[in-house]
Design a protein around this motif. Structure first.
Motif, PDB file in Angstrom:
ATOM      1  N   VAL A 193      48.448  22.287  24.143  1.00 54.22           N
ATOM      2  CA  VAL A 193      48.690  22.267  22.695  1.00 54.22           C
ATOM      3  C   VAL A 193      48.860  23.972  22.229  1.00 54.22           C
ATOM      4  O   VAL A 193      49.995  24.175  21.528  1.00 54.22           O
ATOM      5  CB  VAL A 193      47.455  21.893  21.790  1.00 54.22           C
ATOM      6  N   LEU A 194      48.243  24.681  22.750  1.00 56.94           N
ATOM      7  CA  LEU A 194      48.382  26.242  22.365  1.00 56.94           C
ATOM      8  C   LEU A 194      49.704  26.627  22.746  1.00 56.94           C
ATOM      9  O   LEU A 194      50.544  27.454  21.919  1.00 56.94           O
ATOM     10  CB  LEU A 194      47.100  27.116  22.843  1.00 56.94           C
ATOM     11  N   ALA A 195      50.158  26.251  23.923  1.00 60.87           N
ATOM     12  CA  ALA A 195      51.383  26.798  24.373  1.00 60.87           C
ATOM     13  C   ALA A 195      52.617  26.107  23.590  1.00 60.87           C
ATOM     14  O   ALA A 195      53.583  26.924  23.296  1.00 60.87           O
ATOM     15  CB  ALA A 195      51.636  26.356  26.056  1.00 60.87           C
ATOM     16  N   ARG A 196      52.562  25.080  23.294  1.00 61.69           N
ATOM     17  CA  ARG A 196      53.187  24.197  22.429  1.00 61.69           C
ATOM     18  C   ARG A 196      53.702  24.784  21.132  1.00 61.69           C
ATOM     19  O   ARG A 196      54.727  24.700  20.401  1.00 61.69           O
ATOM     20  CB  ARG A 196      53.095  22.774  22.277  1.00 61.69           C
ATOM     21  N   ASN A 197      52.472  25.358  20.567  1.00 61.43           N
ATOM     22  CA  ASN A 197      52.420  25.716  19.168  1.00 61.43           C
ATOM     23  C   ASN A 197      52.918  27.393  19.456  1.00 61.43           C
ATOM     24  O   ASN A 197      52.792  28.007  17.973  1.00 61.43           O
ATOM     25  CB  ASN A 197      51.322  25.457  18.295  1.00 61.43           C
ATOM     26  N   LEU A 198      52.881  28.180  20.340  1.00 53.94           N
ATOM     27  CA  LEU A 198      53.097  29.495  20.217  1.00 53.94           C
ATOM     28  C   LEU A 198      54.833  29.561  20.640  1.00 53.94           C
ATOM     29  O   LEU A 198      55.248  29.015  21.491  1.00 53.94           O
ATOM     30  CB  LEU A 198      52.582  30.068  21.669  1.00 53.94           C
ATOM     31  N   MET A 429      38.358  24.759   7.357  1.00 53.95           N
ATOM     32  CA  MET A 429      39.147  23.839   7.846  1.00 53.95           C
ATOM     33  C   MET A 429      40.074  23.315   6.958  1.00 53.95           C
ATOM     34  O   MET A 429      40.764  22.404   7.407  1.00 53.95           O
ATOM     35  CB  MET A 429      37.852  22.660   8.258  1.00 53.95           C
ATOM     36  N   ASN A 430      40.094  23.592   5.500  1.00 53.66           N
ATOM     37  CA  ASN A 430      41.168  23.355   4.719  1.00 53.66           C
ATOM     38  C   ASN A 430      42.232  23.968   4.628  1.00 53.66           C
ATOM     39  O   ASN A 430      43.186  23.973   4.076  1.00 53.66           O
ATOM     40  CB  ASN A 430      40.436  23.360   3.244  1.00 53.66           C
ATOM     41  N   ASP A 431      42.439  25.127   5.691  1.00 53.57           N
ATOM     42  CA  ASP A 431      43.478  26.021   5.946  1.00 53.57           C
ATOM     43  C   ASP A 431      44.677  25.104   6.363  1.00 53.57           C
ATOM     44  O   ASP A 431      44.773  24.557   7.230  1.00 53.57           O
ATOM     45  CB  ASP A 431      43.034  27.112   7.292  1.00 53.57           C
ATOM     46  N   LYS A 432      45.867  25.431   5.601  1.00 56.19           N
ATOM     47  CA  LYS A 432      47.059  24.564   5.810  1.00 56.19           C
ATOM     48  C   LYS A 432      47.460  24.883   7.189  1.00 56.19           C
ATOM     49  O   LYS A 432      48.269  24.018   7.816  1.00 56.19           O
ATOM     50  CB  LYS A 432      48.035  24.971   4.736  1.00 56.19           C
ATOM     51  N   SER A 433      47.387  26.095   7.599  1.00 53.59           N
ATOM     52  CA  SER A 433      47.990  26.493   9.008  1.00 53.59           C
ATOM     53  C   SER A 433      47.420  25.791  10.295  1.00 53.59           C
ATOM     54  O   SER A 433      48.111  25.463  11.085  1.00 53.59           O
ATOM     55  CB  SER A 433      47.852  28.154   9.039  1.00 53.59           C
ATOM     56  N   LEU A 434      46.295  25.168   9.844  1.00 50.49           N
ATOM     57  CA  LEU A 434      45.755  24.618  10.985  1.00 50.49           C
ATOM     58  C   LEU A 434      46.045  23.183  10.805  1.00 50.49           C
ATOM     59  O   LEU A 434      46.413  22.537  12.104  1.00 50.49           O
ATOM     60  CB  LEU A 434      43.927  24.245  10.583  1.00 50.49           C
ATOM     61  N   ARG A 435      46.548  22.301   9.888  1.00 54.95           N
ATOM     62  CA  ARG A 435      47.230  21.156   9.693  1.00 54.95           C
ATOM     63  C   ARG A 435      48.604  21.181  10.070  1.00 54.95           C
ATOM     64  O   ARG A 435      49.037  19.986  10.605  1.00 54.95           O
ATOM     65  CB  ARG A 435      47.030  20.493   8.122  1.00 54.95           C
ATOM     66  N   GLU A 436      49.298  22.274  10.267  1.00 56.21           N
ATOM     67  CA  GLU A 436      50.576  22.282  10.797  1.00 56.21           C
ATOM     68  C   GLU A 436      50.667  22.309  12.463  1.00 56.21           C
ATOM     69  O   GLU A 436      51.662  22.503  12.954  1.00 56.21           O
ATOM     70  CB  GLU A 436      51.042  23.545  10.320  1.00 56.21           C
ATOM     71  N   VAL A 437      49.386  22.555  13.045  1.00 56.24           N
ATOM     72  CA  VAL A 437      49.466  22.802  14.451  1.00 56.24           C
ATOM     73  C   VAL A 437      49.862  21.458  15.054  1.00 56.24           C
ATOM     74  O   VAL A 437      49.289  20.422  14.927  1.00 56.24           O
ATOM     75  CB  VAL A 437      48.037  23.021  15.067  1.00 56.24           C
ATOM     76  N   THR A 438      50.859  21.616  15.998  1.00 53.50           N
ATOM     77  CA  THR A 438      51.283  20.183  16.704  1.00 53.50           C
ATOM     78  C   THR A 438      50.406  19.632  18.063  1.00 53.50           C
ATOM     79  O   THR A 438      50.347  20.781  18.827  1.00 53.50           O
ATOM     80  CB  THR A 438      52.604  20.469  17.013  1.00 53.50           C
ATOM     81  N   LEU A 439      49.960  18.582  17.823  1.00 51.43           N
ATOM     82  CA  LEU A 439      48.910  18.277  18.785  1.00 51.43           C
ATOM     83  C   LEU A 439      49.734  17.247  20.045  1.00 51.43           C
ATOM     84  O   LEU A 439      49.291  17.374  21.084  1.00 51.43           O
ATOM     85  CB  LEU A 439      48.013  17.380  18.228  1.00 51.43           C
ATOM     86  N   GLY A 440      50.858  16.875  19.642  1.00 51.76           N
ATOM     87  CA  GLY A 440      51.453  16.101  20.599  1.00 51.76           C
ATOM     88  C   GLY A 440      52.883  15.966  20.775  1.00 51.76           C
ATOM     89  O   GLY A 440      53.367  16.597  19.823  1.00 51.76           O
TER      90      GLY A 440
END
Length: 440
Positions: A193-198, A429-440
């Motif tokens: 997940v981290l690599a996908r979002n980097l 946890m309300n940070d918008k940047s977290l919600r934009e992390v791609t999980l799959g």
């Protein structure tokens, strides 16, 4: 208005006193600690009507409306996790706003707003403080319960924190971890997940072949001049010295111009020095036939007001200047976040990670690049020119982040410390940047 005060040694005991005296529907006005004692100011539901002073002509808000706004039952909005208190519930922010509006309307006919505003602001401040406290405590309780049910998540959480990633990102990824995974599989999922979002620029032709005007910006000491020299050497090796020009805006630091001039002399490239936007315009106009122009800027702290002036100077030229932000892997995540916000301006072309060889962890800088959606152009890991400049690979960087984790005991989190750490992430946890992390 019959406001009651209750004092006890613990929050649980104070809440019990409130419930016994005023019932489970009591309205909590404030909760604070004074001289080691927990003090709660509460109001009985039937006394809510006293908040609204009677108005002789055409009352704006009825007493029943005020009572309905303030006296919500605890059972109407019980949290998913078990509450540690078991007594009345504080008014949430939406109720408090409605209550504040109603009070202002009902009192407006008899009292000036300037007299009411300070009182309402104080009440609102108390309510927000209480809400934050409850959110933190509920987050701590929920994590403790989850930690017992799914110990694998505690293992993954510790690995992320030890690698330097922020507690909020670590919590977000841990919560999204698929159930039933083994520790090694769970960690591999997190790495993917981290690599996908980097976002990395895996081909340096973006700079070397396309060319253009690039300015390296960032705080003092992050390695801008050395990195400029490394890029210059690569350009010369690809296209020759005649296709490259170097510009420096560093007229403040002693030896700043001389350092770049020495690099330029070795490469056979002339270095131009500019002082302001006018000089920069003239220099870029004279160098418009060059394939690549690299600008080494003066370093300044992210809180320096001159940062905005520097951004304006680079953005005010006739040709497009692409800004590359140098991020030191040795800085903390909080500092790097400040740096990005300060230097972002109207948009960054990307960033360069510097001082990889000096960093104990690199999760901090990877965390910031993922949140801020920055494109990583190069990674620098030493002083050699141009050998210590590399095209990034996201999988290698994420894997290295976990291999570089601190092994010394003082920097490792224990199981009993994780709930306390989780409690501090409730608001983040309300940070918008977290919600934009791609999980799959």
């Amino acid at each position: 208005m019959n406001v009651r005060k209750f004092s006890a040694k613990t929050s649980r005991e104070a809440w019990r006193l409130v419930r016994d005296a005023l019932g489970p529907d009591a309205v909590i006005l404030s909760n604070r600690t004074i001289n080691g004692m927990v003090e709660i100011l509460a109001l009985a539901p039937e006394d809510m009507s006293a908040l609204a002073e009677p108005v002789i002509e055409k009352p704006v808000v009825s007493e029943s409306t005020l009572a309905a706004l303030g006296a919500k039952r605890l059972s109407d909005a019980a949290p998913a996790a078990p509450s540690p208190f078991g007594a009345g519930r504080p008014i949430d922010s939406d109720q408090a706003s409605n209550l504040a509006d109603a009070l202002a309307a009902s009192r407006g006919a008899t009292q000036p707003k300037e007299k009411i505003a300070p009182e309402l602001n104080e009440v609102m401040s108390e309510l927000r403080s209480m809400r934050g406290m409850l959110e933190s405590q509920l987050a701590e309780i929920a994590w403790s319960s989850q930690q017992k049910r799914e110990p694998i998540k505690a293992v993954v959480m510790r690995e992320l924190l030890s690698a330097g990633f922020s507690a909020s990102l670590a919590r977000y990824l841990t919560q999204k971890l698929p159930s039933g995974e083994k520790p090694e599989n769970g960690l591999n999922w997190v790495k993917s997940v981290l690599a996908r979002n980097l976002n990395v620029v895996g081909n340096e032709n973006e700079i070397l072949e396309k060319g253009g005007v690039y300015a390296l910006v960032g705080p003092t000491g992050v390695g801008k001049t050395t990195t400029t020299a490394k890029l210059a050497a690569r350009c010369v090796m690809r296209h020759g010295a005649g296709k490259l020009a170097l510009i420096t805006t560093d007229g403040y630091r002693i030896g700043g111009y001389e350092q770049l001039r020495i690099y330029g002399k070795i490469l056979g490239v002339m270095v131009h020095s500019v002082k302001d936007e006018t000089d920069l315009r003239i220099a870029l106009d004279e160098l418009k036939n060059k394939h690549t122009v690299l600008i080494d800027t003066v370093g300044m702290g992210q809180r320096d007001k001159m940062v905005a002036e520097q951004i304006a100077m680079l953005s005010g030229t006739d040709c497009k200047v692409k800004r590359l932000l140098c991020l030191s892997a040795t800085s903390t995540g909080e500092t790097l976040n400040e740096v990005v916000r300060s230097y972002k301006g109207d948009g960054l072309a990307g960033c360069i990670m510097t001082k990889l060889d000096e960093a104990a962890t690199v999760g901090n800088v990877l965390d910031v690049m993922i949140r801020q959606k920055l494109s990583l152009y190069y990674v620098a890991n030493g002083q050699r020119v141009p050998e210590d400049l590399h095209v990034p690979n996201q999988h290698y960087l994420v894997d290295r982040a976990f291999k570089l984790k601190r092994e010394t005991a003082p920097f490792q989190y224990q199981d009993e410390e994780l709930p306390l750490l989780i409690a501090t992430t409730a608001h983040a946890m309300n940070d918008k940047s977290l919600r934009e992390v791609t999980l799959g």
